[in-house]
Design an enzyme around this catalytic site. Structure first.
Site, short mmCIF file in Angstrom:
data_model
loop_
_atom_site.label_atom_id
_atom_site.label_comp_id
_atom_site.label_asym_id
_atom_site.label_seq_id
_atom_site.Cartn_x
_atom_site.Cartn_y
_atom_site.Cartn_z
N ASN A 1 -33.36 8.18 57.79
CA ASN A 1 -34.49 8.98 57.83
C ASN A 1 -35.27 9.15 56.75
OD1 ASN A 1 -35.63 11.19 59.98
ND2 ASN A 1 -35.45 12.28 58.26
N GLU A 2 -36.50 8.64 56.78
CA GLU A 2 -37.26 8.92 55.65
C GLU A 2 -36.78 8.31 54.60
OE1 GLU A 2 -39.76 12.65 57.49
OE2 GLU A 2 -38.41 12.94 55.71
N GLU B 1 -42.68 11.36 63.91
CA GLU B 1 -42.85 12.77 63.81
C GLU B 1 -44.31 13.31 63.31
OE1 GLU B 1 -40.42 14.26 60.81
OE2 GLU B 1 -38.54 13.44 61.23
#
Length: 682
Positions: free
Chosen positions: A150-151, A307
């Protein structure tokens, strides 16, 4: 064009964190998701500590139940590999797996992304967890997509520990092969830095003064590649066990630390987390620039907005909510710029933890008491009517050159002035959008010939091969507009001699003798053509000598007693093409005028739009589609276009009025260009 993942509808959903809630809430969540029209959720992103409570001891029972509930409710899963935040036991087992800062501080547990990407123990547990997830859920009917980590690089894009130092030396050996080649590339004759053994080389940790620029640049390249190697560790397992499931990892727009052009080649679909500031002057431009980058990374493939916030975030100094209608407006910008999915962080607002004040689809007061929930439900219903967009393709005639290597090099220390790249790119992007242009972002090594106009706000570093690519583009008939301080150094951060910019002198028909950086708050007047008054340029000026170029604008006053009467804007015919040079930072109206002239010369249709109008033209098997959006929160916008119909094909009036934060998707005639559009305040 392939639809990835293979869904027959536009994606709508959110990050879902059921581990924060008791099982009875899970059932309520599925019911509410159905009400909102949610069809995909990202699941398990921060679940490692609950999936593997101790080394090698996996507990999937709760996740099994959630997966089955979602599938029974008709909701697909974007299943995370859960590796984004290692559990406390891992840091306790391997204290040296925690990352180290440039100052030598080893960071503690208690946040997220607390890992060194080079640590063998950390990597082995990552591989084991990913394999366990893939083997357990690879055949589950709910799984539509793998969400890897994630990210990457959000908090830690560089680790300066001894393990990374050794990996850095391995990376350098592969790049340079010999120490002689490295010493030549790094210019180690300067300041007695010559290396006699590989073991002498360290990361550019805190030093008494400026670190070696090429060492710093290679370190940034290595750090991006080192995280990419970690990504490859996970995707290799996923593609072995579940080759039928596409993979993604969520990007962060123009994140400084990772070269997304290199990364995107290894994804099946690009995804983005975007959080434009509602208090910004133009949130639609801030978001739109990121959206265009995402579409560009894989050659125009549609992408997923993974997101965003439904309203306020929790991490700015002032966390303003999105005004009613702004979230919908920005989602339409995403769709117009090529998104095939609209998702949020997160589904249900947390009641504990660092992000408990981050907005969600289900807010703290509950759905029935929340205006956000009503907006969520309304947009879910609207999205189900927009399925034809899945087959639309956004194409651009204008390319914006962007290169992470140049960004890294430009913002290293010891320069004539501190020049930040992104404000320049943002200004040029805004000018092009106001001229009605859809733009791609393209690396200087990319396929430049597909664009009628190429703009390069700044490319301080231009590798020899990339300079040749740009030169061939212009001489082959392309039109280039480039900004100041471009083409100064090669890929090793070595200055080209004989007058700046050595890499592009022949194309631009000029050479620069000196740079005249301006202090903050100061201006230098520039006379453009026959304009009645000079404009006030900022940031930078140069002493330019033309060598075949035509002068389009001059400095009317000389900064530091220099450049008075000298060229500020030039144009030069080179081969079959044309290159324009801007030796300063022009104000927005003047920059737009120069770019308008370049568009005209390149034969690209254009229109001058109000600053809050967002216009995108795309192709579709049933004819072109035109998105016109009013990004103004208080004023209406009029749209005038002949022969338009709505998405269902029903004819529309020639003139339409768009309410604040509203827009239309129009079917327009096959011959339509943005020059045929009338847009303005009523």
């Amino acid at each position: 064009m392939a639809r990835i993942p293979q869904l027959p509808h536009l994606i709508y959903g959110a990050d879902y964190n059921p581990e924060q809630w008791p099982p009875e809430v899970w059932r309520e969540d599925v019911t509410l998701m159905q009400e909102a029209g949610v069809n995909l959720v990202s699941l398990g992103i921060f679940s490692w500590a609950l999936l593997e409570r101790s080394p090698g001891e996996f507990d999937f029972a709760w996740l099994d139940e959630v997966m089955d509930l979602l599938h029974a409710g008709g909701i697909g899963v974007n299943l995370a590999t859960a590796t984004a935040s290692p559990p406390p036991w891992l840091a306790t087992l391997y204290p040296d797996s925690r990352p180290v800062t440039v100052d030598g501080v080893r960071l503690e547990i208690g946040g997220r992304q607390a890992y060194c990407p080079s640590h063998a123990g950390f990597r082995s547990h990552v591989a084991a967890l990913v394999r366990a997830m893939a083997e357990r859920y690879g055949t589950h009917p709910a799984v539509q997509l793998w969400h890897v980590n994630n990210e990457y690089g959000c908090h830690i894009d560089q680790c300066y520990c001894d393990l990374c130092a050794e990996k850095f030396r391995e990376w350098l050996r592969a790049r340079y092969v010999t120490l002689d080649a490295l010493n030549a590339a790094w210019g180690t004759a300067f300041w007695s830095q010559h290396y006699g053994a590989w073991e002498q080389i360290q990361p550019p940790r805190r030093a008494p003064t400026y670190a070696n620029p090429t060492q710093q640049l290679d370190w940034r390249r290595f750090s991006s590649d080192n995280l990419l190697e970690l990504y490859h560790l996970e995707t290799a397992v996923l593609r072995e066990v579940t080759p039928h499931i596409p993979v993604t990892t969520n990007f962060l727009g123009f994140l400084p630390g990772l070269d997304y052009f290199r990364w995107a080649a290894h994804e099946d679909v690009v995804s983005l987390d975007a959080y434009p500031d509602p208090l910004g002057a133009s949130p639609h431009l801030e978001a739109g620039m990121q959206f265009d980058l995402m579409r560009s990374l894989r050659g125009g493939q549609r992408w997923i907005l993974m997101e965003q916030a439904t309203s306020a975030v929790n991490w700015r100094t002032v966390n303003a909510p999105k005004a009613p209608g702004l979230a919908r407006l920005l989602n339409h910008v995403a769709l117009a710029h090529g998104a095939s999915g609209i998702m949020f962080f997160q589904w249900r607002a947390s009641k504990a933890g660092a992000e408990k004040y981050h907005s969600a689809l289900v807010q703290h007061p509950g759905p029935q008491r929340s205006r956000v929930w009503q907006e969520v439900v309304d947009f879910g219903a609207e999205l189900r009517t927009l399925t034809p967009l899945l087959d639309a393709r956004v194409s651009a005639r204008v390319g914006v050159v962007f290169d992470w290597n140049s960004w890294w090099a430009l913002e290293l220390d010891s320069k004539p002035s501190r020049v930040s790249l992104m404000p320049l790119v943002q200004a040029w992007y805004a000018a092009l959008r106001q001229l009605g242009q859809t733009v791609d972002f393209v690396p200087p090594s990319g396929d430049l010939g597909q664009y009628d106009l190429l703009v390069m706000p700044n490319s301080y570093l231009l590798a020899d091969a990339d300079a040749a690519n740009v030169r061939a583009y212009v001489q082959g008939g392309g039109h280039l507009v480039t900004g100041f301080y471009s083409g100064i150094v090669d890929e090793h951060e070595h200055v080209g001699l004989g007058g700046y910019p050595a890499a592009l002198r022949d194309v631009l028909g000029l050479w620069v003798e000196e740079w005249l950086p301006l202090a903050p708050g100061t201006v230098t007047p520039v006379q453009l053509g026959t304009a009645s008054q000079p404009v006030e340029a900022t940031t930078w000026a140069e002493v330019v000598h033309v060598d075949g170029a035509e002068v389009l604008g001059t400095f009317t006053h000389g900064a530091y007693g220099l450049a008075r009467g000298g060229p500020a804007v030039t144009a030069h015919a080179s081969g079959a093409g044309r290159a324009t040079y801007i030796a300063t930072h022009l104000p927005e109206d003047a920059l737009r005028d120069v770019l308008r002239g370049a568009l005209t010369a390149a034969g690209v249709p254009h229109v001058t739009l109000p600053v809050h109008a967002d216009v995108t033209l795309c192709t579709h098997p049933d004819g072109p589609l035109l998105h016109v959006l009013n990004a103004h929160g208080r004023e209406e916008l009029t749209v005038r276009v002949d022969g338009a119909a709505d998405l269902a094909g029903a004819p529309l009036r020639k003139e339409l009025t768009l309410a604040p934060y509203h827009g239309v998707i129009l079917r327009v005639p096959a011959t339509f260009t943005v020059a045929d559009l009338g847009v303005g305040q009523p």
